[in-house]
Write a protein that holds these residues in place. Structure first.
Motif, PDB file in Angstrom:
ATOM      1  N   TYR A 172      42.389  40.897  42.862  1.00  0.00           N
ATOM      2  CA  TYR A 172      43.351  39.797  42.827  1.00  0.00           C
ATOM      3  C   TYR A 172      44.104  39.778  44.156  1.00  0.00           C
ATOM      4  O   TYR A 172      44.015  40.718  44.959  1.00  0.00           O
ATOM      5  CB  TYR A 172      44.321  39.930  41.652  1.00  0.00           C
ATOM      6  CG  TYR A 172      45.096  41.221  41.576  1.00  0.00           C
ATOM      7  CD1 TYR A 172      46.326  41.372  42.207  1.00  0.00           C
ATOM      8  CD2 TYR A 172      44.599  42.313  40.850  1.00  0.00           C
ATOM      9  CE1 TYR A 172      47.043  42.563  42.123  1.00  0.00           C
ATOM     10  CE2 TYR A 172      45.309  43.506  40.772  1.00  0.00           C
ATOM     11  CZ  TYR A 172      46.525  43.626  41.407  1.00  0.00           C
ATOM     12  OH  TYR A 172      47.233  44.799  41.333  1.00  0.00           O
ATOM     13  N   VAL A 173      44.819  38.698  44.401  1.00  0.00           N
ATOM     14  CA  VAL A 173      45.611  38.562  45.616  1.00  0.00           C
ATOM     15  C   VAL A 173      47.020  38.115  45.249  1.00  0.00           C
ATOM     16  O   VAL A 173      47.261  37.583  44.167  1.00  0.00           O
ATOM     17  CB  VAL A 173      44.980  37.560  46.606  1.00  0.00           C
ATOM     18  CG1 VAL A 173      43.610  38.046  47.064  1.00  0.00           C
ATOM     19  CG2 VAL A 173      44.863  36.174  45.976  1.00  0.00           C
ATOM     20  N   GLU A 174      47.967  38.354  46.150  1.00  0.00           N
ATOM     21  CA  GLU A 174      49.348  37.892  46.019  1.00  0.00           C
ATOM     22  C   GLU A 174      49.976  38.293  44.686  1.00  0.00           C
ATOM     23  O   GLU A 174      50.738  37.524  44.089  1.00  0.00           O
ATOM     24  CB  GLU A 174      49.404  36.372  46.213  1.00  0.00           C
ATOM     25  CG  GLU A 174      48.911  35.933  47.588  1.00  0.00           C
ATOM     26  CD  GLU A 174      48.767  34.430  47.699  1.00  0.00           C
ATOM     27  OE1 GLU A 174      48.862  33.732  46.667  1.00  0.00           O
ATOM     28  OE2 GLU A 174      48.540  33.952  48.827  1.00  0.00           O
ATOM     29  N   ALA A 178      47.482  42.192  47.303  1.00  0.00           N
ATOM     30  CA  ALA A 178      46.055  42.060  46.988  1.00  0.00           C
ATOM     31  C   ALA A 178      45.510  43.422  46.586  1.00  0.00           C
ATOM     32  O   ALA A 178      45.958  44.457  47.086  1.00  0.00           O
ATOM     33  CB  ALA A 178      45.284  41.516  48.181  1.00  0.00           C
ATOM     34  N   LYS A 221      41.313  32.958  48.711  1.00  0.00           N
ATOM     35  CA  LYS A 221      42.020  33.958  47.905  1.00  0.00           C
ATOM     36  C   LYS A 221      41.098  35.168  47.772  1.00  0.00           C
ATOM     37  O   LYS A 221      40.555  35.470  46.711  1.00  0.00           O
ATOM     38  CB  LYS A 221      42.438  33.361  46.564  1.00  0.00           C
ATOM     39  CG  LYS A 221      43.221  32.059  46.722  1.00  0.00           C
ATOM     40  CD  LYS A 221      43.947  31.638  45.472  1.00  0.00           C
ATOM     41  CE  LYS A 221      45.224  32.421  45.305  1.00  0.00           C
ATOM     42  NZ  LYS A 221      46.092  31.876  44.234  1.00  0.00           N
ATOM     43  N   GLN A 253      48.848  38.301  41.858  1.00  0.00           N
ATOM     44  CA  GLN A 253      48.460  37.428  40.749  1.00  0.00           C
ATOM     45  C   GLN A 253      47.387  38.124  39.911  1.00  0.00           C
ATOM     46  O   GLN A 253      46.214  37.775  39.918  1.00  0.00           O
ATOM     47  CB  GLN A 253      47.966  36.078  41.276  1.00  0.00           C
ATOM     48  CG  GLN A 253      49.031  35.312  42.027  1.00  0.00           C
ATOM     49  CD  GLN A 253      48.506  34.038  42.666  1.00  0.00           C
ATOM     50  OE1 GLN A 253      47.316  33.743  42.618  1.00  0.00           O
ATOM     51  NE2 GLN A 253      49.392  33.269  43.280  1.00  0.00           N
ATOM     52  N   ALA A 268      40.750  28.089  47.684  1.00  0.00           N
ATOM     53  CA  ALA A 268      41.676  27.368  46.799  1.00  0.00           C
ATOM     54  C   ALA A 268      42.060  26.067  47.489  1.00  0.00           C
ATOM     55  O   ALA A 268      42.842  26.070  48.450  1.00  0.00           O
ATOM     56  CB  ALA A 268      42.903  28.213  46.507  1.00  0.00           C
ATOM     57  N   GLU A 271      45.791  25.151  47.766  1.00  0.00           N
ATOM     58  CA  GLU A 271      46.580  25.990  48.665  1.00  0.00           C
ATOM     59  C   GLU A 271      45.997  26.055  50.069  1.00  0.00           C
ATOM     60  O   GLU A 271      46.607  26.615  50.982  1.00  0.00           O
ATOM     61  CB  GLU A 271      46.694  27.400  48.087  1.00  0.00           C
ATOM     62  CG  GLU A 271      47.340  27.450  46.709  1.00  0.00           C
ATOM     63  CD  GLU A 271      47.357  28.851  46.133  1.00  0.00           C
ATOM     64  OE1 GLU A 271      47.894  29.752  46.805  1.00  0.00           O
ATOM     65  OE2 GLU A 271      46.822  29.050  45.030  1.00  0.00           O
ATOM     66  N   THR A 309      35.979  31.722  46.992  1.00  0.00           N
ATOM     67  CA  THR A 309      37.372  31.929  46.605  1.00  0.00           C
ATOM     68  C   THR A 309      38.311  30.893  47.222  1.00  0.00           C
ATOM     69  O   THR A 309      39.529  31.029  47.120  1.00  0.00           O
ATOM     70  CB  THR A 309      37.846  33.338  47.014  1.00  0.00           C
ATOM     71  OG1 THR A 309      37.922  33.430  48.451  1.00  0.00           O
ATOM     72  CG2 THR A 309      36.908  34.405  46.481  1.00  0.00           C
TER      73      THR A 309
END
Length: 333
Positions: free
Chosen positions: A127-129, A108, A188, A131, A181, A184, A179
């Motif tokens: 951003y996270v992960e 992140a 996020k 991505q 998701a 999931e 955020t």
């Protein structure tokens, strides 16, 4: 559920500080021994970062193998708080990127980037992960040239919101609740302890993706420049104090500046001197031309935060429209 997942700040890992880089002992070059005074460390070799008369200077230098950049890290971790910096960007031509990042071990990142292909703007992104979505970055124009003058930038990172500022004006806000998701079943939103870093780098380096190169361009082959430098004049880190419920975090955090203007003193100020210029016709245009506007900018920033970080400049307000302080208060509340 972890404390990070719940949006509540865990035990602090952060060290509050102010550093104007007048003391060489707070910086360690690549490979140098660190002491108890060391706060920032250069991470790359060859090492093109150093303390100069202007502050912490990081350079991108041309060599026989291409351009070699610089990265400097803060030695402690930050998990929520305010990062306030005075920076002069080194991104004077396409392909050169100057960056401020808060990055955790899960991929992140919270960023501010100055991109040479658009030298008079600053971009706010997260951003996270791992991505990375460069297309989601918010770019805001600056009235002063950020490559020739020091401008104050700020990231206010709270458990429930994230706001970027330029010269006291909010340029982007992300709320954690937005955020979520659904697919999931998680938020996020950056929530883990992160390392603060500064860097200047070549977007067209072969190690970067095609997306990055398309975003920032490449240094022209005809360029005669052999060195690009960004300078950090001052860093202030205010660690988040989780003293109340998350819902009241905008009031309880040390994420706001310690000083504020009273209504009486603010009412006597000519607001045309503080970046609310009739020339700023674009919602993303931010005036940084006032050297005397720091107090009012801080005051406006505090009002922005306490009312959900509303972006005053995004309303397209001109100096003539703010003929009295009462009008400003009516807009803010």
């Amino acid at each position: 559920m972890s404390s990070a997942d719940s949006g509540v700040c865990p035990a602090s890992q952060c060290t509050s500080l102010v550093n104007n880089f007048s003391d060489n002992s707070t910086f360690a070059s690549y490979g140098a021994s660190q002491t108890a005074d060391t706060q920032f460390v250069s991470e790359l070799s060859p090492d093109y970062a150093s303390i100069t008369s202007d502050g912490l200077t990081l350079s991108l230098v041309k060599s026989d193998t291409g351009y070699q950049g610089s990265t400097v890290y803060f030695t402690d971790w930050v998990q929520y708080g305010t990062i306030t910096v005075q920076i002069r960007s080194g991104s004077t031509t396409s392909g050169v990127v100057s960056s401020l990042q808060l990055q955790d071990e899960s991929g992140a990142s919270i960023d501010m980037d100055w991109v040479g292909s658009s030298p008079n703007s600053v971009q706010a992104n997260y951003y996270v992960e791992n991505q990375l979505e460069l297309s989601q970055a918010t770019a805001s124009s600056l009235t002063n040239d950020p490559t020739s003058s020091f401008i104050t930038y700020k990231i206010v990172w709270l458990p429930d919101s994230l706001t970027w500022y330029a010269n006291g004006f909010a340029i982007r806000t992300v709320n954690r609740e937005d955020t979520w998701a659904e697919g999931e079943q998680k938020y996020k939103y950056p929530s883990n302890a992160s390392r603060l870093s500064f860097s200047i780098w070549n977007a067209a380096d072969s190690s970067n993706s095609a997306m990055t190169q398309q975003w920032a361009g490449s240094i022209p082959s005809t360029s005669t420049e052999t060195q690009f430098s960004m300078t950090v004049e001052r860093v202030q880190i205010d660690c988040y104090s989780n003293t109340t419920d998350s819902a009241d975090s905008s009031q309880s955090a040390t994420a706001s500046d310690s000083s504020s203007m009273s209504a009486e003193s603010a009412s006597e100020v000519d607001l045309s001197n503080f970046g609310l210029s009739s020339q700023n016709s674009s919602p993303s245009s931010i005036s940084t031309s006032s050297s005397g506007g720091n107090d009012l900018s801080r005051w406006l920033a505090e009002q922005n935060m306490s009312s959900g970080a509303r972006q005053v400049h995004a309303l397209g307000i001109t100096a003539s429209a703010l003929s009295s302080f009462g009008v400003l208060i009516a807009l803010l509340v």
